[in-house]
Design a protein around this motif. Structure first.
Motif, PDB file in Angstrom:
ATOM      1  N   GLU A   1       0.819  -1.212   0.000  1.00  0.00           N
ATOM      2  CA  GLU A   1       0.000   0.000   0.000  1.00  0.00           C
ATOM      3  C   GLU A   1       0.852   1.260   0.000  1.00  0.00           C
ATOM      4  O   GLU A   1       0.498   2.266  -0.609  1.00  0.00           O
ATOM      5  N   LYS A   2       2.023   1.201   0.660  1.00  0.00           N
ATOM      6  CA  LYS A   2       2.856   2.390   0.776  1.00  0.00           C
ATOM      7  C   LYS A   2       4.308   2.000   0.994  1.00  0.00           C
ATOM      8  O   LYS A   2       4.600   1.031   1.697  1.00  0.00           O
ATOM      9  N   ILE A   3       5.208   2.739   0.347  1.00  0.00           N
ATOM     10  CA  ILE A   3       6.631   2.668   0.661  1.00  0.00           C
ATOM     11  C   ILE A   3       6.884   3.701   1.739  1.00  0.00           C
ATOM     12  O   ILE A   3       6.580   4.888   1.574  1.00  0.00           O
ATOM     13  N   LEU A   4       7.412   3.273   2.882  1.00  0.00           N
ATOM     14  CA  LEU A   4       7.584   4.142   4.043  1.00  0.00           C
ATOM     15  C   LEU A   4       8.876   4.940   3.910  1.00  0.00           C
ATOM     16  O   LEU A   4       9.957   4.365   3.689  1.00  0.00           O
ATOM     17  N   ILE A   5       8.760   6.246   4.045  1.00  0.00           N
ATOM     18  CA  ILE A   5       9.894   7.155   3.858  1.00  0.00           C
ATOM     19  C   ILE A   5       9.948   8.118   5.029  1.00  0.00           C
ATOM     20  O   ILE A   5       8.921   8.675   5.435  1.00  0.00           O
ATOM     21  N   ASP A   6      11.134   8.310   5.565  1.00  0.00           N
ATOM     22  CA  ASP A   6      11.347   9.244   6.672  1.00  0.00           C
ATOM     23  C   ASP A   6      12.622  10.030   6.408  1.00  0.00           C
ATOM     24  O   ASP A   6      13.692   9.432   6.227  1.00  0.00           O
ATOM     25  N   ASN A   7      12.503  11.369   6.343  1.00  0.00           N
ATOM     26  CA  ASN A   7      13.666  12.218   6.075  1.00  0.00           C
ATOM     27  C   ASN A   7      14.392  11.791   4.800  1.00  0.00           C
ATOM     28  O   ASN A   7      15.624  11.656   4.791  1.00  0.00           O
ATOM     29  N   ASN A   8      13.601  11.572   3.750  1.00  0.00           N
ATOM     30  CA  ASN A   8      14.118  11.201   2.427  1.00  0.00           C
ATOM     31  C   ASN A   8      14.880   9.875   2.444  1.00  0.00           C
ATOM     32  O   ASN A   8      15.740   9.637   1.610  1.00  0.00           O
ATOM     33  N   ARG A   9      14.525   9.004   3.388  1.00  0.00           N
ATOM     34  CA  ARG A   9      15.180   7.701   3.488  1.00  0.00           C
ATOM     35  C   ARG A   9      14.124   6.620   3.601  1.00  0.00           C
ATOM     36  O   ARG A   9      13.171   6.729   4.372  1.00  0.00           O
ATOM     37  N   VAL A  10      14.272   5.577   2.799  1.00  0.00           N
ATOM     38  CA  VAL A  10      13.355   4.443   2.859  1.00  0.00           C
ATOM     39  C   VAL A  10      13.480   3.730   4.196  1.00  0.00           C
ATOM     40  O   VAL A  10      14.592   3.515   4.701  1.00  0.00           O
ATOM     41  N   ARG A  11      12.325   3.381   4.750  1.00  0.00           N
ATOM     42  CA  ARG A  11      12.314   2.637   6.011  1.00  0.00           C
ATOM     43  C   ARG A  11      11.668   1.263   5.872  1.00  0.00           C
ATOM     44  O   ARG A  11      11.802   0.428   6.764  1.00  0.00           O
ATOM     45  N   GLY A  12      10.937   1.042   4.787  1.00  0.00           N
ATOM     46  CA  GLY A  12      10.262  -0.234   4.592  1.00  0.00           C
ATOM     47  C   GLY A  12       8.987  -0.046   3.806  1.00  0.00           C
ATOM     48  O   GLY A  12       8.853   0.899   3.022  1.00  0.00           O
ATOM     49  N   VAL A  13       8.009  -0.932   4.045  1.00  0.00           N
ATOM     50  CA  VAL A  13       6.736  -0.859   3.320  1.00  0.00           C
ATOM     51  C   VAL A  13       5.588  -1.149   4.280  1.00  0.00           C
ATOM     52  O   VAL A  13       5.770  -1.763   5.335  1.00  0.00           O
ATOM     53  N   ARG A  14       4.384  -0.710   3.885  1.00  0.00           N
ATOM     54  CA  ARG A  14       3.165  -1.075   4.582  1.00  0.00           C
ATOM     55  C   ARG A  14       2.269  -1.820   3.602  1.00  0.00           C
ATOM     56  O   ARG A  14       2.003  -1.339   2.493  1.00  0.00           O
ATOM     57  N   LEU A  15       1.796  -2.988   4.003  1.00  0.00           N
ATOM     58  CA  LEU A  15       0.942  -3.792   3.145  1.00  0.00           C
ATOM     59  C   LEU A  15      -0.503  -3.314   3.234  1.00  0.00           C
ATOM     60  O   LEU A  15      -0.878  -2.563   4.134  1.00  0.00           O
ATOM     61  N   ALA A  16      -1.303  -3.777   2.282  1.00  0.00           N
ATOM     62  CA  ALA A  16      -2.698  -3.332   2.212  1.00  0.00           C
ATOM     63  C   ALA A  16      -3.464  -3.657   3.488  1.00  0.00           C
ATOM     64  O   ALA A  16      -4.383  -2.931   3.863  1.00  0.00           O
ATOM     65  N   GLY A  17      -3.098  -4.701   4.185  1.00  0.00           N
ATOM     66  CA  GLY A  17      -3.779  -5.055   5.424  1.00  0.00           C
ATOM     67  C   GLY A  17      -3.307  -4.304   6.640  1.00  0.00           C
ATOM     68  O   GLY A  17      -3.803  -4.518   7.747  1.00  0.00           O
ATOM     69  N   GLY A  18      -2.292  -3.415   6.454  1.00  0.00           N
ATOM     70  CA  GLY A  18      -1.788  -2.621   7.571  1.00  0.00           C
ATOM     71  C   GLY A  18      -0.458  -3.091   8.122  1.00  0.00           C
ATOM     72  O   GLY A  18       0.170  -2.387   8.931  1.00  0.00           O
ATOM     73  N   GLU A  19       0.006  -4.270   7.742  1.00  0.00           N
ATOM     74  CA  GLU A  19       1.273  -4.788   8.257  1.00  0.00           C
ATOM     75  C   GLU A  19       2.439  -3.926   7.775  1.00  0.00           C
ATOM     76  O   GLU A  19       2.520  -3.570   6.601  1.00  0.00           O
TER      77      GLU A  19
END
Length: 569
Positions: A250-268
């Protein structure tokens, strides 16, 4: 500490290749696939327990000894698992129209001779055209030339005077060589293999496409396209990687222009140091990343990107033995009525491929069914030992054509494509029925008698491709191959977001099967800080062959890619 070193989004050949190379290099890798079967556009599917159809891998060029893809497979220890079956070297493609047939051999001199024999009135122009195409196509290395601007300049220097044509639409080359409209139409059919048209596709990519086959031969993987993703999955899982199907990001997680991981459609939420997106490029930046995370110049660049044309694919199961038929593809041209002048050719592109000038979709579909050239091939013919393809004495045939992405014409305007409701629309089903009849006629043109031997048929539309694979506009080849979207002018593996990388047909190595696989290795190289291409060319085997599971003689690639893979090996 992140849960994984790298997460790869999408198990198409670009993502599967990236995951396999990263796992072989010792990374903790997670490969996420939104669908239930690995492979993206390269997966196969079965119907009625007796027909198997290949969605996207129809033939691959340059797969002889030392070819780009066999070398890539050797580097992963898969060279004893992926076998390449050659199509007829004397004519791997046959262009067939009323009172015309010419074959494309795996030989530039033979290609020129066959063209001149088919179109003697254009002999001088055809010889000039072949010289230019050969000068452009031969120096292009599918792995290294697209990688950097300096490699592009090196290629330009090697092409000599022919470089003046490289960035022009291929229609410009045809007209500058003084070719007749009928000859131009016959030559233009191969633009469909790029998901483009002669007014959009560059001469450079057309030349590279031809050289890949004419210069390197045409091949098909034993067991179908699914064998490729199954091989990559075997490397990933056996080297400690994790593969999860039915896992939409659902989303690629980004913090301060740095990838942190992903969030799946179910919220994981899953953390990683790097993320490779092999998903559709426009959806990657619009939906998964979000334009707010991109610098303005890059955002502006992304907004200008144009997709290639989508396809329709008709799948036929026929009660007909094709074992003695020519082992080649066909480009079936039903009529020369649109090739009486350059103006009529332009109008053909505007109407049939652009969808302009029609009151409704059924009117457009009837015109396409009657006049559109189409690609015809039989996977069961090129891999006769693959028992899952068709019952004995039967065959599978796929017919394909590029089409416009115009939801109004298809009757899907206003529907949520990710849902199923559009499939019940009256216009949608009427358009499909009309097109399917025309595609059966093209099959009959390629394999006389096949039209009356149909025992199964099904049509996949751009909406089908978008729903299953997530391609913008249903375009499986990603970005179009226009002058501003070739080689290093396409997105590379790196992005402005630290730790975010790209793979797939929309990158510099695209489009098509070979480009996708090479892009995956390039993405892995960027993450690892190593030149894996150079290492493999020098003889390195990145994977540990002793970790790979032996494939039995009756290995089922589809079963392998759709079960018992949601775990760490």
């Amino acid at each position: 500490m992140p849960e994984f070193d790298s997460i790869v989004i999408g198990s198409g050949l670009g993502g599967s290749s990236a995951a396999a190379h990263l796992a072989a290099a010792g990374q903790r890798v997670l490969l996420l696939e939104r669908y239930s079967v690995l492979g993206g556009s390269s997966h196969v599917f079965r119907r009625q327990g007796k027909w198997e159809f290949d969605c996207g891998v129809h033939y691959v060029g340059d797969c002889g000894p030392g070819g780009q893809i066999p070398t890539l497979m050797r580097g992963l220890g898969l060279d004893d698992r992926i076998t390449w079956l050659p199509l007829d070297a004397a004519g791997f493609d046959t262009v067939r129209g009323p009172d015309l047939e010419f074959r494309l051999p795996a030989d530039w001199d033979g290609y020129e001779a066959n063209l001149v024999a088919a179109f003697p009135q254009d002999a001088t122009g055809l010889r000039r055209m072949v010289r230019i195409l050969r000068a452009i196509g031969e120096p292009w290395d599918r792995d290294r030339t697209p990688a950097t601007i300096s490699a592009q300049w090196s290629w330009i220097r090697k092409t000599g005077p022919a470089a003046a044509f490289a960035a022009l639409p291929v229609i410009s080359l045809f007209t500058m060589c003084g070719l007749a409209p009928r000859t131009i139409l016959a030559l233009s059919v191969h633009c469909g293999l790029l998901g483009s048209t002669p007014t959009r596709a560059t001469t450079a990519l057309y030349a590279v496409l031809l050289h890949n086959y004419v210069g390197g031969g045409a091949y098909y993987p034993r067991g179908g396209g699914q064998a490729l993703s199954a091989g990559f999955a075997e490397v990933t899982a056996s080297h400690g990687g994790t593969i999860r199907r039915n896992a939409a990001v659902e989303k690629i997680l980004i913090d301060n222009n740095r990838v942190r991981g992903v969030r799946l459609a179910g919220g994981e939420t899953i953390t990683a140091s790097s993320v490779v997106s092999a998903a559709d490029i426009l959806r990657t930046f619009r939906d998964l990343v979000g334009h707010e995370h991109l610098p303005l110049p890059y955002r502006a660049r992304i907004s200008q990107l144009k997709m290639s044309l989508p396809f329709i694919n008709a799948y036929f199961g026929i009660e007909m033995d094709l074992s003695t038929a020519p082992n080649c593809n066909f480009f079936a041209i039903p009529t020369w009525d649109d090739a009486t002048s350059l103006l009529k050719l332009a109008n053909m592109q505007r109407t049939l491929l652009g969808g302009a000038g029609f009151a409704d979709g059924e009117q457009w579909a009837r015109r396409v069914a009657a006049r559109q050239p189409m690609f015809v091939q039989s996977s069961s013919r090129r891999d006769p030992a693959h028992a899952a393809a068709a019952p004995a004495g039967h065959a599978t045939v796929e017919v394909q054509s590029i089409v416009p992405h115009r939801p109004r014409l298809w009757g899907v305007d206003g529907y949520d494509i990710d849902g199923h409701e559009y499939r019940n629309d009256r216009t949608y089903n009427n358009v499909k029925a009309i097109l399917l009849e025309g595609m059966a006629q093209r099959m009959e043109q390629a394999f006389p008698g096949a039209g009356s031997a149909i025992r199964f048929c099904e049509l996949a539309t751009p909406a089908t491709q978008e729903r299953y694979v997530g391609n913008t506009c249903g375009a499986p080849f990603g970005l179009d191959v226009t002058p501003t979207q070739i080689g290093p002018l396409r997105p590379g593996t790196r992005t402005p977001v630290e730790g975010l990388y790209l793979a797939g047909t929309s990158t510099a190595w695209g489009p098509a099967t070979e480009g996708a696989m090479l892009s995956g290795r390039q993405a892995a190289s960027a993450i690892l800080g190593r030149d894996l291409s150079a290492e493999v060319r020098d003889g390195a085997v990145l994977a540990d062959p002793s970790k790979l599971t032996a494939w039995p003689s009756d290995f089922d690639a589809l079963r392998s890619a759709s079960s018992q893979l949601d775990k760490t090996a």
